[in-house]
Motif scaffolding. Structure first.
Motif, PDB file in Angstrom:
ATOM      1  N   HIS A 107       0.755  -1.068   0.038  1.00 22.69           N
ATOM      2  CA  HIS A 107      -0.115  -0.102   0.098  1.00 22.69           C
ATOM      3  C   HIS A 107       0.772   1.146   0.000  1.00 22.69           C
ATOM      4  O   HIS A 107       0.627   2.340  -0.647  1.00 22.69           O
ATOM      5  CB  HIS A 107      -0.793  -0.048   1.098  1.00 22.69           C
ATOM      6  CG  HIS A 107      -2.061  -1.054   1.048  1.00 22.69           C
ATOM      7  ND1 HIS A 107      -2.209  -2.291   1.112  1.00 22.69           N
ATOM      8  CD2 HIS A 107      -3.437  -0.506   0.683  1.00 22.69           C
ATOM      9  CE1 HIS A 107      -3.173  -2.951   0.943  1.00 22.69           C
ATOM     10  NE2 HIS A 107      -3.977  -1.733   0.588  1.00 22.69           N
ATOM     11  N   ALA A 108       1.978   1.243   0.832  1.00 21.49           N
ATOM     12  CA  ALA A 108       2.981   2.266   0.617  1.00 21.49           C
ATOM     13  C   ALA A 108       3.499   2.656  -0.629  1.00 21.49           C
ATOM     14  O   ALA A 108       3.582   3.818  -1.368  1.00 21.49           O
ATOM     15  CB  ALA A 108       3.974   2.271   1.704  1.00 21.49           C
ATOM     16  N   ALA A 109       4.021   1.534  -1.316  1.00 21.69           N
ATOM     17  CA  ALA A 109       4.400   1.614  -2.703  1.00 21.69           C
ATOM     18  C   ALA A 109       3.599   2.106  -3.653  1.00 21.69           C
ATOM     19  O   ALA A 109       3.654   3.037  -4.560  1.00 21.69           O
ATOM     20  CB  ALA A 109       4.938   0.214  -3.176  1.00 21.69           C
ATOM     21  N   ILE A 110       2.071   1.586  -3.670  1.00 17.79           N
ATOM     22  CA  ILE A 110       1.121   2.178  -4.375  1.00 17.79           C
ATOM     23  C   ILE A 110       0.972   3.658  -4.575  1.00 17.79           C
ATOM     24  O   ILE A 110       0.827   4.137  -5.369  1.00 17.79           O
ATOM     25  CB  ILE A 110      -0.314   1.278  -4.190  1.00 17.79           C
ATOM     26  CG1 ILE A 110      -0.140  -0.064  -4.555  1.00 17.79           C
ATOM     27  CG2 ILE A 110      -1.440   1.998  -4.808  1.00 17.79           C
ATOM     28  CD1 ILE A 110      -1.158  -0.963  -4.241  1.00 17.79           C
ATOM     29  N   HIS A 111       0.854   4.179  -3.217  1.00 15.73           N
ATOM     30  CA  HIS A 111       0.568   5.640  -3.198  1.00 15.73           C
ATOM     31  C   HIS A 111       1.701   6.462  -2.946  1.00 15.73           C
ATOM     32  O   HIS A 111       1.441   7.685  -2.608  1.00 15.73           O
ATOM     33  CB  HIS A 111      -0.246   5.706  -1.923  1.00 15.73           C
ATOM     34  CG  HIS A 111      -1.826   5.045  -2.126  1.00 15.73           C
ATOM     35  ND1 HIS A 111      -2.757   5.772  -2.571  1.00 15.73           N
ATOM     36  CD2 HIS A 111      -2.371   4.032  -1.900  1.00 15.73           C
ATOM     37  CE1 HIS A 111      -3.642   5.182  -2.877  1.00 15.73           C
ATOM     38  NE2 HIS A 111      -3.444   3.881  -2.391  1.00 15.73           N
ATOM     39  N   THR A 112       2.921   6.150  -2.755  1.00 14.89           N
ATOM     40  CA  THR A 112       4.170   6.907  -2.759  1.00 14.89           C
ATOM     41  C   THR A 112       5.114   6.597  -3.908  1.00 14.89           C
ATOM     42  O   THR A 112       5.925   7.591  -4.263  1.00 14.89           O
ATOM     43  CB  THR A 112       4.989   6.716  -1.534  1.00 14.89           C
ATOM     44  OG1 THR A 112       5.464   5.169  -1.582  1.00 14.89           O
ATOM     45  CG2 THR A 112       4.182   6.730  -0.250  1.00 14.89           C
ATOM     46  N   GLY A 113       4.808   5.600  -4.466  1.00 11.25           N
ATOM     47  CA  GLY A 113       5.933   5.329  -5.733  1.00 11.25           C
ATOM     48  C   GLY A 113       7.331   4.957  -5.275  1.00 11.25           C
ATOM     49  O   GLY A 113       8.346   5.055  -6.073  1.00 11.25           O
ATOM     50  N   GLN A 121       5.595  -1.716 -11.002  1.00 12.77           N
ATOM     51  CA  GLN A 121       4.634  -1.197 -10.200  1.00 12.77           C
ATOM     52  C   GLN A 121       4.768   0.161  -9.502  1.00 12.77           C
ATOM     53  O   GLN A 121       3.633   0.661  -8.996  1.00 12.77           O
ATOM     54  CB  GLN A 121       4.294  -2.465  -9.346  1.00 12.77           C
ATOM     55  CG  GLN A 121       3.369  -1.941  -8.297  1.00 12.77           C
ATOM     56  CD  GLN A 121       1.793  -2.119  -8.716  1.00 12.77           C
ATOM     57  OE1 GLN A 121       1.547  -2.193  -9.953  1.00 12.77           O
ATOM     58  NE2 GLN A 121       0.609  -2.115  -7.705  1.00 12.77           N
ATOM     59  N   LEU A 122       5.614   0.558  -9.358  1.00 17.91           N
ATOM     60  CA  LEU A 122       5.980   1.687  -8.681  1.00 17.91           C
ATOM     61  C   LEU A 122       5.630   2.859  -9.647  1.00 17.91           C
ATOM     62  O   LEU A 122       5.519   4.021  -9.013  1.00 17.91           O
ATOM     63  CB  LEU A 122       7.585   1.929  -8.292  1.00 17.91           C
ATOM     64  CG  LEU A 122       8.114   1.200  -7.128  1.00 17.91           C
ATOM     65  CD1 LEU A 122       9.603   1.475  -7.163  1.00 17.91           C
ATOM     66  CD2 LEU A 122       7.212   1.040  -6.028  1.00 17.91           C
ATOM     67  N   ARG A 123       5.133   2.883 -10.664  1.00 12.94           N
ATOM     68  CA  ARG A 123       4.748   3.987 -11.444  1.00 12.94           C
ATOM     69  C   ARG A 123       3.316   4.168 -11.351  1.00 12.94           C
ATOM     70  O   ARG A 123       2.492   5.010 -11.722  1.00 12.94           O
ATOM     71  CB  ARG A 123       5.075   3.788 -12.972  1.00 12.94           C
ATOM     72  CG  ARG A 123       6.606   3.740 -13.228  1.00 12.94           C
ATOM     73  CD  ARG A 123       6.769   3.308 -14.683  1.00 12.94           C
ATOM     74  NE  ARG A 123       5.883   3.957 -15.647  1.00 12.94           N
ATOM     75  CZ  ARG A 123       5.862   3.502 -16.941  1.00 12.94           C
ATOM     76  NH1 ARG A 123       6.222   2.436 -17.383  1.00 12.94           N
ATOM     77  NH2 ARG A 123       5.074   4.197 -17.699  1.00 12.94           N
ATOM     78  N   VAL A 124       2.710   3.315 -10.486  1.00 15.29           N
ATOM     79  CA  VAL A 124       0.994   3.566 -10.088  1.00 15.29           C
ATOM     80  C   VAL A 124       0.799   4.612  -9.488  1.00 15.29           C
ATOM     81  O   VAL A 124      -0.163   5.374  -9.697  1.00 15.29           O
ATOM     82  CB  VAL A 124       0.637   2.361  -9.236  1.00 15.29           C
ATOM     83  CG1 VAL A 124      -0.672   2.673  -8.718  1.00 15.29           C
ATOM     84  CG2 VAL A 124       0.711   1.049 -10.311  1.00 15.29           C
ATOM     85  N   ALA A 125       1.954   5.226  -8.720  1.00  8.03           N
ATOM     86  CA  ALA A 125       1.667   6.431  -7.957  1.00  8.03           C
ATOM     87  C   ALA A 125       1.681   7.674  -8.990  1.00  8.03           C
ATOM     88  O   ALA A 125       0.813   8.740  -8.876  1.00  8.03           O
ATOM     89  CB  ALA A 125       2.861   6.929  -6.833  1.00  8.03           C
ATOM     90  N   ALA A 126       2.604   7.541  -9.747  1.00  7.84           N
ATOM     91  CA  ALA A 126       2.595   8.845 -10.869  1.00  7.84           C
ATOM     92  C   ALA A 126       1.242   8.864 -11.828  1.00  7.84           C
ATOM     93  O   ALA A 126       0.499   9.698 -12.196  1.00  7.84           O
ATOM     94  CB  ALA A 126       3.804   8.574 -11.761  1.00  7.84           C
ATOM     95  N   THR A 127       0.785   7.502 -11.664  1.00 11.44           N
ATOM     96  CA  THR A 127      -0.651   7.367 -12.499  1.00 11.44           C
ATOM     97  C   THR A 127      -1.703   7.784 -11.729  1.00 11.44           C
ATOM     98  O   THR A 127      -2.460   8.646 -12.517  1.00 11.44           O
ATOM     99  CB  THR A 127      -0.769   5.833 -13.001  1.00 11.44           C
ATOM    100  OG1 THR A 127       0.513   5.202 -13.546  1.00 11.44           O
ATOM    101  CG2 THR A 127      -2.002   5.653 -13.892  1.00 11.44           C
TER     102      THR A 127
END
Length: 558
Positions: free
Chosen positions: A108-114, A533-539
């Protein structure tokens, strides 16, 4: 961490998971002809609506791996959130977490912080606390008591999160006008999705048998939340869980009580799941689709109460469907229960989103925090479960045999081993550490173990496995050893003991998740080549029309 990284990751996944698993993973590397970060497949026509969304919904379906979704897609309804994305928007089949410790909190941290754990500071769901003599939750924060749990000293906040979320960026770039809410059954999921930048954060507390929050987001639980729970009592959910389609499940999924399925708190291993033998229903309810459906209705009420999506400034809803994780852990990802839960939760979200888009322009992004291993009993090759308590006892005995009675090991919080101060300060501390490592490497089901001082040197290592392990380490990690299980050897859950399955490894089944999106200004595209997957935050930031947090991996996926 672009195409070159994903190519090497594909090679690693193939080597670690075997040929059969490679066929259903990301072993087809991203085409060399595609520029870094660019989609490998041509986009389909863009939908007619180009209006920027006023409300963005970030939906996490906990424990939904890429292959699990592909396998279970035929069960999902056309009106569900997932099918709407496939029909109307973007479906990226394989998005890859670059770190190894694939757990709920880091996800969850990775999704929302990238950012990976090495940057976000969130390396696991919990960590060993020497003063308390046991593991402590990653969201424990003594400054912020949990409403209703004050007498027990229970607290929760985003204190371990070292970097800003997309919610922080949205608040900062709209002068605080944008509204942000986050809801989940799990406290860590709700909290780490937004950090401190939220107007409302709610989660289900099984001790209270109610949804609650903490003083990190206000002085008291909002009155409307209290009224909602009175008017919609959770006791009404304690009805038998019946299968959506028993005949179809039996024909396609096999027997209901597959070997390895667990009995959580007396809930049983087969449908119908009743409450007659359940002594602690609030601890079991989170495994059912009934509570997931309730969570969706609560999210709908929150959007209405806070008037999200009503003006030209975009708002954000972070919604994590945690119940699928519980169901997958206990019954396995190919069980009747998991499929039934996924179908019902997906359809409930889809119905709400259809109602929501009748009132305001929305965009929806769907992903998961991690995948999961299959039940060991279902695997054709070597498989089993790792029991940390037994492993700790054997390591302790091995060290004691050479250096005398301990204690030498404080505890194990997978994938970490914490040695005692006596072990760390011993005149032969390096030999004590070496003895512990030797004992660990003899454990059935373990692939290897390393001192953390060695793992920290692997940031630029040519081996993608080593890089993924280094990315898993938070800057303040106080463990001594990191270990890695073999594929298909999940860590035992303890509840239910010696049953169910787990996640938390760098293998393809844990590390690959889908990313889907649909709604205002979202194009149409389906892609099987792997993405980061770390690009989800930028998305998410792109959908909201703001710049992503500085540490986020660059490049929106849309």
């Amino acid at each position: 961490m672009r195409v070159g990284f994903l190519v090497s990751l594909a090679v690693f996944a193939a080597a670690g998971c075997g040929a059969s698993r490679a066929q259903r993973s990301i072993e087809a590397a991203a085409p060399a002809a595609s520029p870094a970060g660019a989609p490998a497949s041509a986009p389909l026509p863009v939908p007619a609506s180009h209006q920027p969304p006023r409300l963005v919904v970030a939906l996490v379906l906990d424990q939904l791996g890429s292959d699990t979704l592909l396998k279970h897609l035929p069960w999902l309804h056309a009106d569900g959130a997932i099918r709407q994305a496939i029909t109307r928007g973007v479906y990226l089949e394989h998005s890859v977490y670059p770190y190894a410790n694939t757990l709920t909190a880091p996800g969850h941290a990775a999704i929302h912080t990238g950012a990976p754990p090495s940057v976000s500071g969130v390396e696991g769901n919990s960590a060993w606390d020497a003063q308390k003599g046991g593991p402590v939750s990653c969201i424990e924060d003594v400054r912020h008591p949990v409403f209703g749990r004050e007498p027990e000293g229970i607290s929760a906040g985003p204190g371990r999160l070292l970097v800003p979320t997309v919610a922080h960026a949205l608040k900062a770039q709209t002068g605080g006008v944008a509204k942000v809410i986050s809801l989940s059954l799990k406290d860590r999921s709700a909290i780490l999705s937004v950090g401190s930048a939220a107007d409302l954060v709610l989660w289900f507390d099984s001790k209270l048998g109610a949804f609650t929050s903490s003083s990190a987001w206000g002085t008291a639980l909002p009155a409307w939340v209290q009224r909602y729970q009175v008017e919609h009592p959770l006791t009404a959910l304690l009805t038998p869980w019946l299968p959506h389609s028993e005949r179809a499940y039996r024909a396609s999924l096999g027997r209901d009580d597959a070997p390895g399925e667990g009995d959580l708190g007396g809930f049983g291993t087969t449908f119908p799941h009743g409450w007659e033998r359940v002594a602690k229903p609030w601890s079991v309810l989170g495994c059912t689709p009934m509570l997931s459906e309730y969570l969706v209705s609560l999210a709908e009420a929150a959007v209405h109460a806070l008037e999200l999506g009503r003006d030209s400034v975009p708002d954000l809803v972070a919604l994590s469907i945690s119940g699928t994780d519980c169901t997958g852990h206990v019954f396995g990802p190919d069980s009747w229960e998991y499929v039934d839960h996924l179908v019902r939760a997906d359809r409930a979200v889809g119905a709400w989103l259809k109602r929501l888009e009748q009132t305001t322009p929305i965009a929806v992004l769907i992903t998961s925090d991690h995948g999961v291993a299959a039940l060991p009993e279902s695997r054709p090759g070597p498989a089993g479960r790792i029991f940390p308590q037994l492993m700790q006892a054997r390591v302790e005995a091995s060290v004691a045999a050479q250096f005398g009675s301990g204690p030498w090991v404080q505890g194990i919080v997978p994938p970490y081993v914490y040695l005692t101060p006596r072990a760390r300060e011993h005149a032969q501390a390096s030999q004590v550490l070496a003895r512990a490592l030797t004992a660990l490497r003899k454990e059935l089901g373990l692939r290897d173990a390393w001192p953390l001082s060695e793992v920290r040197q692997w940031a630029s290592d040519p081996d993608p496995l080593r890089r993924s392990l280094e990315l898993s380490l938070a800057p303040d990690t106080n463990a001594d050893i990191m270990f890695l299980t073999l594929p298909d050897y999940p860590i035992d859950l303890r509840d239910p003991e010696a049953k169910g399955t787990n996640h938390g490894t760098p293998y393809a089944y844990d590390r690959q998740v889908p990313v889907l999106a649909w709604g205002s200004a979202v194009p149409r595209r389906r892609q099987s080549e792997p993405v980061d997957q770390l690009r989800v935050a930028a998305t998410l930031a792109h959908l909201l029309g703001v710049a992503p947090p500085a540490q986020a991996a660059a490049g929106a996926l849309l």
